[in-house]
Enzyme design. Structure first.
Site, PDB file in Angstrom:
ATOM      1  N   SER A  66     -16.129  -9.838 -11.937  1.00  0.00           N
ATOM      2  CA  SER A  66     -15.207 -10.637 -12.735  1.00  0.00           C
ATOM      3  C   SER A  66     -13.900 -10.831 -11.994  1.00  0.00           C
ATOM      4  O   SER A  66     -13.309  -9.873 -11.505  1.00  0.00           O
ATOM      5  CB  SER A  66     -14.937  -9.945 -14.075  1.00  0.00           C
ATOM      6  OG  SER A  66     -13.867 -10.548 -14.756  1.00  0.00           O
ATOM      7  N   LYS A  67     -13.446 -12.101 -11.920  1.00  0.00           N
ATOM      8  CA  LYS A  67     -12.165 -12.339 -11.257  1.00  0.00           C
ATOM      9  C   LYS A  67     -11.028 -11.756 -12.093  1.00  0.00           C
ATOM     10  O   LYS A  67      -9.968 -11.442 -11.559  1.00  0.00           O
ATOM     11  CB  LYS A  67     -11.957 -13.833 -11.004  1.00  0.00           C
ATOM     12  CG  LYS A  67     -11.893 -14.734 -12.214  1.00  0.00           C
ATOM     13  CD  LYS A  67     -11.758 -16.179 -11.761  1.00  0.00           C
ATOM     14  CE  LYS A  67     -11.780 -17.159 -12.935  1.00  0.00           C
ATOM     15  NZ  LYS A  67     -11.754 -18.549 -12.484  1.00  0.00           N
ATOM     16  N   ARG A  68     -11.256 -11.597 -13.400  1.00  0.00           N
ATOM     17  CA  ARG A  68     -10.228 -10.982 -14.250  1.00  0.00           C
ATOM     18  C   ARG A  68     -10.005  -9.528 -13.875  1.00  0.00           C
ATOM     19  O   ARG A  68      -8.932  -8.977 -14.073  1.00  0.00           O
ATOM     20  CB  ARG A  68     -10.641 -11.075 -15.725  1.00  0.00           C
ATOM     21  CG  ARG A  68     -10.631 -12.494 -16.271  1.00  0.00           C
ATOM     22  CD  ARG A  68     -10.965 -12.519 -17.748  1.00  0.00           C
ATOM     23  NE  ARG A  68     -11.021 -13.877 -18.264  1.00  0.00           N
ATOM     24  CZ  ARG A  68     -11.292 -14.185 -19.524  1.00  0.00           C
ATOM     25  NH1 ARG A  68     -11.546 -13.222 -20.391  1.00  0.00           N
ATOM     26  NH2 ARG A  68     -11.328 -15.441 -19.915  1.00  0.00           N
ATOM     27  N   GLY A 112     -10.285  -8.483 -10.814  1.00  0.00           N
ATOM     28  CA  GLY A 112      -9.854  -8.444  -9.419  1.00  0.00           C
ATOM     29  C   GLY A 112     -10.977  -8.396  -8.408  1.00  0.00           C
ATOM     30  O   GLY A 112     -10.744  -8.080  -7.238  1.00  0.00           O
TER      31      GLY A 112
END
Length: 480
Positions: free
Chosen positions: A250-252, A254
């Site tokens: 998940s880019k949330r 990182g």
């Protein structure tokens, strides 16, 4: 003709899972002579990030996933940006109201909040109670005349919905589990779910490819297709890309994006090759593929139901294989900036150094650490001289280094070949194994457990004065 679409939201960098979806959509279309379309879904204005659309264009271009239609190149089904189609969605929602498949909802935020219940994880959720479904025609007209804010909700039918997915097979969902989802928000923008269905239909999308997390939403989409009397597309839901057994990438959180990986020294072609194998198995015993090879061999039947774990070690190995296969000129073009940044010593032959590191690195960012000994000898422990396989001891290495110094000091032919021949001649005189001389010399010159090349190559690279200086430094350390 098969038509697939990639419809990212411009909310930041390209997540690896999103890029894999784009790749599979591209491969599914191209493997069957179809079209791949890029559509920007920017209806979530709160999460919109300036510059994110350019990131989408750049990522697809760099990764070799080329679209046939899109906002930047146009096409017969444009515009390809949802916000530019904003006025089209309301008429479809009003058509559903006329058909009794949707309704106006005037509920305030406060009322909706009062419906929330706490789950076992102490999170609050709310399922809409259909309060506005029972409003009379007169009440609706009065609220509209007074300008009361409203949304338009889909009216979920009773019963169950069954659909077929090319990966997961037939799936049946009880409609009672679904909420009357919002189609048009209070700001006039469509929700993702509604705009998605409208755009896929008007753009003649035949195959909808997306993450398995959308399996539960698919019945809502199908009810909309049926309400309009439209043909339902072929569904291909993809397994999740996981960080480990329990956590999704998940880019949330990182996790690495495509841009992050490129910045870390990975080649775009290697990244694409690797993510192609995250959830798909080819019909041949092969791991390294060009894009053309992927297009020729890709088959939906090879897509797995099981989540795929993103393995940085495997990606690094694959990237290293790509680096090894590059022509030297191509490699040096990419390696030269890294070498110039890492090596400031005058007179070092960077091309020769590049030739030594090419087969030994996993990413281009490995170069700096591999060549950091060139400018200055690092502090190191004398235990590095001990090599069990070569049966070297610190005492033995000290003796051999002392023997090597005068030979090298008197050597006129300071080339790799000249240095190597001189050391081999000394080894013959001493009656020792090659490694018992070459290992300590290499260690003294690099101060590292591994180096990009052998003793004679290092000596040629560093020059005569620096070589003698470092060997003497090794003698000094071992003497203590």
């Amino acid at each position: 003709m098969i038509r697939t679409r990639f419809a990212p939201s411009p909310t930041g960098y390209m997540h690896i899972g999103n890029l894999r979806t784009a790749l599979y959509e591209f491969l599914i279309a191209k493997s069957q002579g179809g079209k791949f379309i890029l559509r920007i879904e920017d209806t979530d204005r709160e999460r919109f990030v300036d510059g994110a659309i350019d990131i989408i264009y750049d990522t697809l271009k760099v990764s070799g996933i080329t679209h046939d239609e899109g906002p930047d190149i146009g096409g017969p089904y444009g515009p390809y940006v949802q916000s530019e189609r904003k006025n089209d969605y309301l008429k479809y929602a009003l058509e559903l109201i006329e058909k009794g498949e949707a309704y106006y909802c005037f509920c305030t935020k406060e009322r909706l909040d009062s419906l929330k219940t706490e789950t076992t994880e102490h999170e609050q959720i709310a399922k809409y109670d259909r309060h506005c479904l029972s409003l009379s025609k007169e009440e609706i007209e009065k609220n509209l005349e007074e300008g009361k804010p409203y949304v338009i909700r889909q009216k979920i039918r009773e019963g169950s919905t069954t659909f077929h997915d090319e990966v997961y097979g037939d799936i049946t969902v009880d409609n009672a589990e679904m909420e009357d989802q919002i189609l048009i928000k209070s700001d006039g923008y469509p929700t993702y779910n509604f705009a998605n269905v409208i755009d896929d239909h008007v753009m003649d999308i035949t195959h909808v490819v997306r993450g398995a997390e959308y399996l539960s939403s698919t019945p809502k989409y199908n009810l909309l297709y049926e309400a309009f009397g439209w043909k339902i597309p072929t569904y291909i839901h993809l397994p999740a890309v996981m960080k480990d057994q329990h956590h999704k990438l998940s880019k949330r959180n990182g996790d690495a994006s495509f841009q992050d990986l490129v910045a870390k020294g990975y080649l775009p072609k290697a990244i694409i090759n690797y993510i192609a194998l995250l959830g798909w198995s080819p019909s041949v015993n092969q791991e390294i593929f060009t894009m053309d090879e992927l297009i020729n061999i890709f088959d939906i039947k090879g897509i797995s139901k099981s989540p795929a774990i993103f393995d940085p070690v495997k990606l690094t190995w694959m990237n290293g294989e790509y680096i090894k296969k590059m022509s030297f000129d191509e490699f040096y073009k990419l390696a030269e900036p890294k070498l110039k940044e890492a090596v400031k010593t005058e007179g070092i032959d960077l091309k020769k150094l590049a030739g030594y590191v090419q087969t030994r690195i996993g990413t281009f960012n490995d170069i700096a650490e591999m060549v950091d000994f060139v400018d200055s000898l690092p502090e190191y422990e004398t235990s590095l001289y001990v090599h069990k396989k070569m049966k070297t001891t610190e005492e033995m290495c000290l003796e051999h280094l002392k023997k090597a110094v005068p030979v090298l000091e008197n050597l006129d032919d300071w080339t790799n070949e000249g240095i190597y021949n001189a050391l081999i001649a000394l080894i013959g005189e001493l009656g020792i194994k090659n490694g018992q001389m070459l290992w300590p010399v290499r260690t003294a010159l690099s101060g590292k457990p591994t180096s990009p090349c052998g003793a004679s190559e290092l000596a040629e690279l560093l020059g005569k004065d620096e070589t003698i200086k470092r060997i003497n430094k090794g003698i000094e350390l071992l003497s203590k």
